[in-house]
Design a protein around this motif. Structure first.
Motif, PDB file in Angstrom:
ATOM      1  N   ASP A   6     -16.527  19.232   8.034  1.00 26.81           N
ATOM      2  CA  ASP A   6     -15.435  18.469   8.801  1.00 26.81           C
ATOM      3  C   ASP A   6     -13.996  18.222   7.897  1.00 26.81           C
TER       4      ASP A   6
ATOM      5  N   TRP B 258     -10.218  20.112  25.540  1.00 29.37           N
ATOM      6  CA  TRP B 258      -9.997  20.231  24.419  1.00 29.37           C
ATOM      7  C   TRP B 258     -10.557  22.019  24.660  1.00 29.37           C
ATOM      8  N   PRO B 259     -11.496  22.270  25.846  1.00 32.33           N
ATOM      9  CA  PRO B 259     -12.158  23.587  26.339  1.00 32.33           C
ATOM     10  C   PRO B 259     -10.622  24.103  25.994  1.00 32.33           C
TER      11      PRO B 259
ATOM     12  N   LEU C 265     -12.503  25.254  14.257  1.00 31.46           N
ATOM     13  CA  LEU C 265     -12.010  24.887  16.380  1.00 31.46           C
ATOM     14  C   LEU C 265     -13.964  24.174  16.010  1.00 31.46           C
ATOM     15  N   MET C 266     -14.203  25.001  16.152  1.00 29.25           N
ATOM     16  CA  MET C 266     -15.820  25.121  16.382  1.00 29.25           C
ATOM     17  C   MET C 266     -16.864  23.681  16.093  1.00 29.25           C
TER      18      MET C 266
ATOM     19  N   SER D 267     -11.390  28.885  12.260  1.00 29.78           N
ATOM     20  CA  SER D 267     -12.488  29.554  13.982  1.00 29.78           C
ATOM     21  C   SER D 267     -13.607  28.255  13.088  1.00 29.78           C
TER      22      SER D 267
ATOM     23  N   ARG E 162     -12.326  14.917  27.815  1.00 27.18           N
ATOM     24  CA  ARG E 162     -12.458  16.296  28.272  1.00 27.18           C
ATOM     25  C   ARG E 162     -12.258  17.358  28.838  1.00 27.18           C
TER      26      ARG E 162
ATOM     27  N   TYR F 283     -15.520  16.788  20.271  1.00 30.47           N
ATOM     28  CA  TYR F 283     -15.352  17.124  21.160  1.00 30.47           C
ATOM     29  C   TYR F 283     -16.260  16.228  22.591  1.00 30.47           C
TER      30      TYR F 283
ATOM     31  N   ALA G 283     -15.334  21.100  15.688  1.00 32.98           N
ATOM     32  CA  ALA G 283     -14.806  19.504  16.029  1.00 32.98           C
ATOM     33  C   ALA G 283     -15.122  20.055  17.744  1.00 32.98           C
ATOM     34  N   SER G 284     -15.569  21.089  18.027  1.00 31.03           N
ATOM     35  CA  SER G 284     -16.201  20.687  19.111  1.00 31.03           C
ATOM     36  C   SER G 284     -18.069  20.358  19.756  1.00 31.03           C
ATOM     37  N   VAL G 285     -18.230  20.234  18.598  1.00 28.32           N
ATOM     38  CA  VAL G 285     -19.465  20.344  18.111  1.00 28.32           C
ATOM     39  C   VAL G 285     -19.775  18.716  18.357  1.00 28.32           C
TER      40      VAL G 285
ATOM     41  N   CYS H 249      -9.540  25.517  23.018  1.00 31.15           N
ATOM     42  CA  CYS H 249     -10.615  25.585  21.872  1.00 31.15           C
ATOM     43  C   CYS H 249     -10.445  27.256  22.187  1.00 31.15           C
TER      44      CYS H 249
END
Length: 234
Positions: free
Chosen positions: A117, A42-43, A85-86, A82, A39, A93, A88-90, A46
């Protein structure tokens, strides 16, 4: 003898209670720590990754670097990182932070997200290494053009997605005993996913790319050493 039996029974009961307590509490503690790391950790990671990738792209766009095939390969790698990362963020995360999986929201997401993925950029690294090897060892420099590099990167992206197209078919929304609907592997595909796909993925994304990169780099080093020996010394 009766006392020994009673003592053994009491000790067994105590050990069982301790093991159960440790198992439950350790699991909760590990899960809580993992959730907190996901939580809050990661931000910033990223954001740092996206900033670094943006700086790389800005440097590669400088005059004199735009019209080279190496620039195309490095730019493709940066864009691929990139996208990882995006995605994985969706996908990852929200699950680590709140226990919410995007792939559980619809059948389309369940089928499409996992192939994307699992798509990696290692094929671009292999292509870049092979091109450098060809340029160094053979008089085929005319093949090393930005246009050909762009076509190669696009083709490799399609092939990388096709390599993971099996995940489109082996994942589906499944009803659980608790009444939830989750994206997972149905029972009829478990044997393939657990026993065969890891070997295929290990070969195509691990062994084969590593062998090609090692052989090509060895060939490049050998050619450069030979040219250094044969070249006249001043």
């Amino acid at each position: 003898m009766a006392n020994d039996t009673a003592l053994m029974s009491t000790a067994s009961s105590v050990l069982e209670d301790v093991a159960t307590y440790n198992e439950n509490n350790t699991g909760d503690y590990v899960f809580d720590m993992s959730a907190k790391l996901g939580r809050y950790g990661w931000p910033p990671l990223c954001m740092m990754g996206l900033v670094g990738i943006t700086l790389v792209l800005l440097v590669l766009r400088r005059d004199g670097l735009v019209r080279t095939s190496a620039n195309v390969y490095l730019s493709a790698l940066a864009v691929g990182d990139s996208l990882v990362l995006m995605v994985a963020s969706v996908v990852v995360y929200p699950s680590r932070a709140w226990g919410w999986w995007f792939v559980d929201t619809s059948r389309l997401a369940c089928h499409v997200v996992w192939p994307i993925d699992h798509t990696t950029s290692c094929q671009i690294i292999v292509a870049f290494t092979v091109e450098r090897c060809v340029v160094v060892r053979a008089p085929l420099r005319r093949l090393s053009t930005p246009r050909n590099a762009g076509l190669c990167c696009g083709s490799l992206l399609v092939l990388a997605f096709v390599k993971n197209i099996d995940l489109f078919f082996v994942q589906d929304l499944v009803d659980t005993d608790s009444g939830d609907v989750i994206c997972t592997t149905p029972l009829r595909y478990l044997d393939y996913v657990n026993n065969y796909r890891p070997m295929i993925n290990f070969a195509t994304s691990g062994v084969i790319p590593i062998v090609i990169v090692i052989v090509c780099n060895w060939a490049i080093i050998r050619t450069l050493r030979r040219d250094l020996v044969l070249s006249p010394r001043s």
